[in-house]
Design a protein around this motif. Structure first.
Motif, PDB file in Angstrom:
ATOM      1  N   GLU A  23       0.850  -1.195   0.000  1.00 59.80           N
ATOM      2  CA  GLU A  23       0.000   0.000   0.000  1.00 59.80           C
ATOM      3  C   GLU A  23       0.888   1.248   0.000  1.00 59.80           C
ATOM      4  N   SER A  24       0.678   2.119  -1.002  1.00 62.52           N
ATOM      5  CA  SER A  24       1.499   3.336  -1.092  1.00 62.52           C
ATOM      6  C   SER A  24       0.694   4.485  -1.702  1.00 62.52           C
ATOM      7  N   SER A  25      -0.574   4.623  -1.299  1.00 62.78           N
ATOM      8  CA  SER A  25      -1.449   5.600  -1.961  1.00 62.78           C
ATOM      9  C   SER A  25      -1.190   7.048  -1.545  1.00 62.78           C
TER      10      SER A  25
ATOM     11  N   ILE B 153       1.061 -11.219  -5.482  1.00 64.26           N
ATOM     12  CA  ILE B 153       1.374  -9.883  -4.964  1.00 64.26           C
ATOM     13  C   ILE B 153       0.155  -9.001  -5.223  1.00 64.26           C
ATOM     14  N   ALA B 154      -0.395  -8.398  -4.155  1.00 64.57           N
ATOM     15  CA  ALA B 154      -1.495  -7.450  -4.293  1.00 64.57           C
ATOM     16  C   ALA B 154      -0.957  -6.044  -4.036  1.00 64.57           C
ATOM     17  N   PHE B 155      -1.479  -5.062  -4.750  1.00 61.81           N
ATOM     18  CA  PHE B 155      -0.973  -3.690  -4.584  1.00 61.81           C
ATOM     19  C   PHE B 155      -2.105  -2.692  -4.813  1.00 61.81           C
TER      20      PHE B 155
ATOM     21  N   HIS C  75      -8.188   1.102  -3.508  1.00 65.90           N
ATOM     22  CA  HIS C  75      -7.952   1.512  -2.114  1.00 65.90           C
ATOM     23  C   HIS C  75      -9.270   1.687  -1.343  1.00 65.90           C
ATOM     24  N   MET C  76     -10.293   2.226  -2.009  1.00 69.32           N
ATOM     25  CA  MET C  76     -11.574   2.475  -1.343  1.00 69.32           C
ATOM     26  C   MET C  76     -12.313   1.170  -1.045  1.00 69.32           C
TER      27      MET C  76
ATOM     28  N   TYR D  46      -6.362  -1.276  11.103  1.00 65.83           N
ATOM     29  CA  TYR D  46      -6.992  -1.473   9.800  1.00 65.83           C
ATOM     30  C   TYR D  46      -7.852  -0.274   9.389  1.00 65.83           C
ATOM     31  N   CYS D  47      -7.948   0.739  10.252  1.00 65.93           N
ATOM     32  CA  CYS D  47      -8.698   1.960   9.916  1.00 65.93           C
ATOM     33  C   CYS D  47      -7.847   2.896   9.063  1.00 65.93           C
ATOM     34  N   THR D  48      -6.627   3.149   9.501  1.00 63.50           N
ATOM     35  CA  THR D  48      -5.729   4.016   8.746  1.00 63.50           C
ATOM     36  C   THR D  48      -5.181   3.240   7.542  1.00 63.50           C
ATOM     37  N   ASP D  49      -4.472   3.943   6.645  1.00 62.33           N
ATOM     38  CA  ASP D  49      -3.929   3.268   5.461  1.00 62.33           C
ATOM     39  C   ASP D  49      -2.961   2.166   5.883  1.00 62.33           C
ATOM     40  N   ASN D  50      -3.188   0.961   5.384  1.00 59.66           N
ATOM     41  CA  ASN D  50      -2.350  -0.182   5.744  1.00 59.66           C
ATOM     42  C   ASN D  50      -2.435  -1.232   4.649  1.00 59.66           C
ATOM     43  N   ALA D  51      -1.466  -2.114   4.599  1.00 56.39           N
ATOM     44  CA  ALA D  51      -1.424  -3.115   3.531  1.00 56.39           C
ATOM     45  C   ALA D  51      -2.276  -4.341   3.813  1.00 56.39           C
TER      46      ALA D  51
END
Length: 340
Positions: A12-14, A79-81, A114-115, A306-311
């Motif tokens: 995750e790198s949004s 690999i998921a991204f 991401h959403m 898992y609320c904030t941006d995370n992989a």
């Protein structure tokens, strides 16, 4: 292809957090997040600096995620991204790395919205946590997004409403900045609000039709209010900080809950899941608990990590797509705007 023993490496790198996670089926084995402190001095995320920091962080973060999970990269199934939405420079770092690693390991590549990931984070396996049942309503509230979504199945989602301008997280952060709080100001404003009177000051609520939101007018009203008060009393913010924070928070939470109540009324669905960084806010959590008690709702809030941006949330979507055989090819590119 072993569909019973699936290991997903997720990236995750949004925006401004570089994150990598390893999931074994629906269970998180590791979820590593490198935050970027550099943006604090600028009072907001600087896209160019964010993408450079991702380039520095991504290799050590992925290495740490694999080490914590005690997994060799040869054991990985896919690999998921994050493909989008987000900052283009940041997304490109994660996308390029994921494509290269999948190609090198000769394993499937899985793009993730991401959403959708914020919503599907509820399906990460946790002890004594029950995921929502379909259909349910999801409200995603973060620094970059404010949306209400009808979730009919994992990948069958209908956008019911969204912000027409600023996201709710930005309204919190910008209001905090006006009050002189450091970045990111949202969590600080929440902390101070807990010791204040939520009805001490009144701020206007925007009149927006349907299930859409608007927060730009609220930020402007907070700015003008503070400027007026400081002219009369230069120590106003210092003397009334808790009450101002509580009043701003009360206004924002009321706006969110009014729309959510309307969505419940329109759909007849009382199962409500929230996600995104602002779901950590104490005001929204209390309001949801009140709706459970008074209106018979069932609310779902993921673990804070898992609320904030995370992989990990990217990984659960990767797992669900892997089970369906939904893979991406090497021609896939990042998308700054990527709708549900």
């Amino acid at each position: 292809m072993d569909k019973e023993n699936i290991y997903i490496l997720a990236i995750e790198s949004s925006c401004d957090d570089t994150s990598a996670a390893v999931l074994h089926n629906t269970k998180t084995l590791s979820n590593v997040v490198a935050t970027q402190k550099i943006h604090e001095e600028f009072g907001g995320v600087v896209p160019e600096l964010a993408s450079r920091a991702h380039q520095q962080n991504i290799v050590p973060v992925v290495h740490q995620a694999l080490a914590k999970a005690n997994i060799d990269k040869k054991q990985l199934s896919a690999i998921a991204f994050t493909r989008g939405p987000g900052l283009m420079g940041s997304l490109l770092v994660g996308t390029s790395f994921a494509k290269s690693l999948a190609l090198g390991l000769d394993i499937p590549l899985i793009e993730v919205n991401h959403m959708q990931a914020h919503i599907l984070a509820h399906f990460i396996e946790e002890e004594n946590v029950r995921p929502p049942e379909f259909p349910f309503l999801a409200m995603t509230i973060s620094g970059g997004h404010t949306q209400i979504v009808l979730v009919k199945h994992y990948f069958d989602m209908e956008l019911l409403g969204q912000t027409l301008d600023d996201a709710v997280g930005e309204a919190f952060d910008k209001s905090a900045k006006i009050l002189g709080l450091s970045y990111p100001g949202g969590p600080l404003l929440d902390r101070l609000a807990q010791n204040g009177n939520p009805t001490a000051f009144r701020f206007p609520k925007p009149k927006v039709a349907g299930l859409d939101f608007s927060f730009s007018g609220l930020k402007t009203s907070v700015l003008y209010f503070v400027q007026r008060q400081l002219k009369e009393n230069p120590k106003f913010v210092e003397e009334h900080l808790n009450d101002v924070c509580a009043s701003i928070q009360h206004t924002i939470v009321t706006i969110l809950m009014d729309k959510l109540k309307l969505a419940v009324k329109q759909t007849g669905i009382k199962d409500v899941a929230i996600g995104g960084g602002v779901s950590a806010n104490s005001g929204i959590r209390k309001a949801l608990q009140q709706a459970e008690d008074e209106l018979g709702w069932t609310s779902y809030i993921p673990k804070f990590e898992y609320c904030t941006d995370n992989a990990a949330m990217i990984g659960i979507v990767g797992y669900l797509k892997y089970k369906e055989g939904t893979f991406s090819d090497q021609g896939v590119t990042a998308k700054a705007r990527y709708h549900i």
